[in-house]
Design an enzyme around this catalytic site. Structure first.
Site, PDB file in Angstrom:
ATOM      1  N   ALA A  46       0.795  -1.243   0.000  1.00 22.28           N
ATOM      2  CA  ALA A  46       0.000   0.000   0.000  1.00 22.28           C
ATOM      3  C   ALA A  46       0.826   1.292   0.000  1.00 22.28           C
ATOM      4  O   ALA A  46       0.627   2.144  -0.874  1.00 22.28           O
ATOM      5  CB  ALA A  46      -0.975  -0.031   1.180  1.00 22.28           C
ATOM      6  N   ASP A 234      -3.832  -2.304   4.063  1.00 23.55           N
ATOM      7  CA  ASP A 234      -4.063  -1.646   2.773  1.00 23.55           C
ATOM      8  C   ASP A 234      -5.059  -0.510   2.914  1.00 23.55           C
ATOM      9  O   ASP A 234      -5.062   0.423   2.103  1.00 23.55           O
ATOM     10  CB  ASP A 234      -4.562  -2.659   1.744  1.00 23.55           C
TER      11      ASP A 234
END
Ligand code: MRU
Length: 339
Positions: A46, A234
């Site tokens: 991420a 994420d």
């Protein structure tokens, strides 16, 4: 070298699909090349997706022939659209695109000034990620005692960030403090980010790491072979942490066995305007499940489910370690107020 760098109109990074056996440098010059690299997980994780997105917009600005601010803005918006269509779940990608776009929209300079402003903003996003990870490591290391064994899932290391890592940043910081810790890394089916990337990073740095298959987590926790679990994220929404598929199983098993389950993530991973139900969970190609590399392991034509991420309700999370603070269970109520 950082995981991603800007060098005079080129983005330099490593093709993560080739690790650990080959270190292939990618030299990315266009939005299309960046979108391909993101879709195929050459660039993944991420926070790294956030930096990659920002640098991709910097590529658009740097190579643009636009002679007016309006034309350049239109090109940037087009590039942001392409980037946003690559992978839907990690919020850092959207956060970085929107941050760069809003910087561009607010600028009062001409096209040339705007081009250098965009490159500077992308570099700032990358620098901030590197700093955030060091701070996450420092904060999180306080929760790790000497001789602890830490279980982690997927790869939330330097390869998933600009530098240092989030979950592995905590582990690195504790190790640097002289704590004799050990790590248990899950292989992380189907794309094996744990086996390929986490095991590679830790082994290279001399931090003891033992690899297990995902289905061994219950055994490991039941046998008290790990003291704590630390993973990345994420997207952190008001009611859950969204992370690599399998994280939810690890969290429930940790809860069952009374093992603290920590999430380490920068503020750019928080999306407190949404709840889990509002987030698109990426579904990837069935061949990732039916094949091991190029080798088919399942009968042809079998039905496959391949969500790349899952949803861990906050009740299973003991703490969220970020760069400015550690949020404990009692603080999670603040998420519903967008704090
Ligand atoms: O599909 P990937 O490899 O991009 O998924 C990565 C993860 O799920 C990581 O755990 C997450 O991005 C945190 S990285 C600091």
């Amino acid at each position: 070298m950082r995981t991603i760098e800007w060098r005079n109109g080129t983005v330099i990074t490593i093709d993560q699909t080739r690790l650990p056996h080959e270190t292939i440098t990618l030299k990315i010059k266009t939005i299309e090349e960046m979108a391909e690299a993101i879709k195929n997980l050459r660039i993944r994780g991420a926070p790294l997706l956030g930096a990659a997105t920002a640098f991709a917009l910097a590529l658009t600005a740097y190579h643009s022939k636009a002679n007016s601010k309006g034309k350049l803005l239109a090109e940037l918006e087009n590039s942001a659209k392409t980037l946003k269509s690559t992978r839907p779940t990690a919020v850092n990608l959207f956060w970085a695109a929107d941050r760069v776009l809003s910087k561009a929209r607010c600028s009062s300079g001409d096209a040339e000034e705007l081009k250098s402003l965009i490159v500077q903003e992308a570099q700032k996003i990358a620098d901030e990620d590197a700093e955030a990870n060091l701070a996450i490591g420092k904060n999180g290391a306080e929760l790790i005692e000497d001789v602890y064994v830490i279980l982690t899932h997927c790869n939330a290391g330097e390869l998933a960030t600009v530098e240092y890592g989030t979950a592995l940043g905590v582990i690195r910081a504790a190790w640097k403090q002289g704590k004799k810790i050990k790590v248990i890394a899950t292989e992380t089916r189907p794309l094996l980010q744990g086996a390929r990337l986490t095991a590679y990073e830790l082994k290279r740095d001399g931090i003891p790491v033992t690899l297990i298959t995902d289905s061994m987590v219950g055994y490991v926790l039941h046998k008290r072979l790990a003291n704590k679990v630390v993973v990345g994220a994420d997207r952190i929404v008001r009611d859950a942490v969204i992370n690599k598929i399998g994280t939810f199983t690890v969290a429930v098993l940790s809860h069952e066995h009374g093992v603290p389950f920590y999430v380490a993530a920068p503020k750019s991973t928080f999306d407190l305007t949404r709840k889990a139900v509002d987030v698109i969970i990426e579904e990837r190609d069935p061949s990732e499940v039916t094949h091991m590399g190029s080798q088919q392991i399942a009968p042809g034509g079998v039905g496959v489910l391949n969500p790349a991420f899952d949803i861990t309700p906050l009740k299973y999370v003991s703490a969220i370690i970020c760069e400015s603070v550690i949020y404990y269970k009692e603080d999670f109520v603040r998420f519903t107020r967008h704090e």
